[in-house]
Design an enzyme around this catalytic site. Structure first.
Site, PDB file in Angstrom:
ATOM      1  N   CYS A   1      69.094  96.082 -10.330  1.00  0.00           N
ATOM      2  CA  CYS A   1      69.241  94.721  -9.819  1.00  0.00           C
ATOM      3  C   CYS A   1      69.756  94.843  -8.386  1.00  0.00           C
ATOM      4  CB  CYS A   1      70.184  93.906 -10.703  1.00  0.00           C
ATOM      5  SG  CYS A   1      71.841  94.599 -10.815  1.00  0.00           S
ATOM      6  N   THR A   2      70.167  93.743  -7.767  1.00  0.00           N
ATOM      7  CA  THR A   2      70.489  93.791  -6.333  1.00  0.00           C
ATOM      8  C   THR A   2      71.669  94.711  -6.024  1.00  0.00           C
ATOM      9  OG1 THR A   2      69.677  91.539  -6.156  1.00  0.00           O
ATOM     10  CG2 THR A   2      70.963  92.370  -4.296  1.00  0.00           C
TER      11      THR A   2
END
Ligand SMILES: [Zn+2]
Ligand SMILES: [Zn+2]
Length: 296
Positions: free
Chosen positions: A177-178
């Site tokens: 994810c980020t």
């Protein structure tokens, strides 16, 4: 000139009185010209902030002054200006909105460093890589060969695991994810569901693209601040994976339709966004409920 910095950080830690910390935090940030978005909950902290280099150094000292956060990992980026217009500090039940309150972080996937992910790719290891972000984020950028579930928000993760990922229980699986925060629980949920060999990318995409641009990340990285997107790559073929909704040209840029009732995210190049008055359709362009100030 890059006189500003942006920090991305989170930490899961039991906090006794998040309400007081949040209150003090907001006042401190306003007094010290820090802007951004920080969430506190009894399970920890999650934030992105921007400020001048000096103010950001003060910010780091301030936050790590709490014993809860003394070893927090700040991921840093250089910037020319603030990435936010305001400072928001919120008290929440969870630091990431989702449906995984009953999942134990102890079950989390093994941490995979960017170096090891590169090795997975180079060694042609038999592995599955899964984007744990929302559909509009993976649309403009993703890891090579990634599975990108059509998730509208993180509350759908359980459904994604059951419906889309069930066949990979015996495979080596990497989630990303980020900044890593979603994967702590997303990967833990998979482990609890019987996935046998689960990794989570340490520090997320942010940490990877800082170190290894022009390798296995393709396109731009969606960010929830004024920058909208970060383009880490300089190789032509790795610059963009998405196409402008209007003209079809490769781009990583996007807008929210300026008809407030629509607010749809559409990938649009800069020329087309201006030409279309920041709207997705004629109908939206004629709407009476359009944003007064252009944004994006
Ligand atoms: Zn276009
Ligand atoms: Zn629209």
């Amino acid at each position: 000139m890059n006189n500003y910095k942006i920090l991305l950080f989170y930490k899961y830690v039991d906090i006794e009185d998040p309400e007081t910390i949040a209150k003090v935090h907001l006042e401190w940030c306003l007094a010290n010209e820090i802007k951004g978005r920080v969430f506190f909950a009894s399970e920890g902290v999650n934030g992105t902030v921007s400020g001048t280099i000096g103010n950001i150094e003060n910010y780091k000292r301030h936050l790590t002054g709490y014993s809860y956060f003394k070893d927090i990992w700040f991921k840093e980026d250089d910037a020319e200006e603030h990435a936010f217009k305001k400072m928001h500090v919120r008290l929440k039940n969870q630091i990431v909105n989702g449906d995984l309150t009953d999942v134990s972080l102890e079950s989390g996937g093994k941490k995979l460093s960017p170096e090891d992910l590169i090795k997975f790719y180079k060694d042609k290891k038999d592995f599955i890589i899964i984007d744990a972000r929302n559909w509009y984020e993976s649309k403009i950028g993703r890891f090579k060969n990634a599975i990108t579930p059509p998730m509208k928000n993180f509350r759908e993760w359980k459904k994604v695991v059951e419906d889309d990922l069930n066949d990979y229980k015996d495979k080596t699986v990497v989630t990303y994810c980020t900044g890593g925060i979603r994967c702590e629980k997303a990967s833990a949920y998979m482990v609890e569901k019987g996935f046998k060999d689960v990794y989570q990318l340490e520090g997320g995409i942010f940490n990877f693209i800082k170190k290894y641009p022009d390798t296995f990340w393709e396109g731009g990285m969606f960010v929830f601040d004024e920058r909208r997107v970060i383009n880490p790559n300089s190789k032509e073929e790795l610059m963009h994976v998405a196409e402008c909704y209007f003209c079809g040209k490769p781009t990583s840029y996007y807008i929210n339709c300026h008809n407030v009732n629509c607010d749809r995210i559409i990938v649009s190049c800069h020329e087309c966004k201006a030409e279309n008055d920041y709207c997705c359709s004629d109908e939206c362009r004629e709407s009476k409920n359009k944003r007064k100030v252009y944004h994006g």
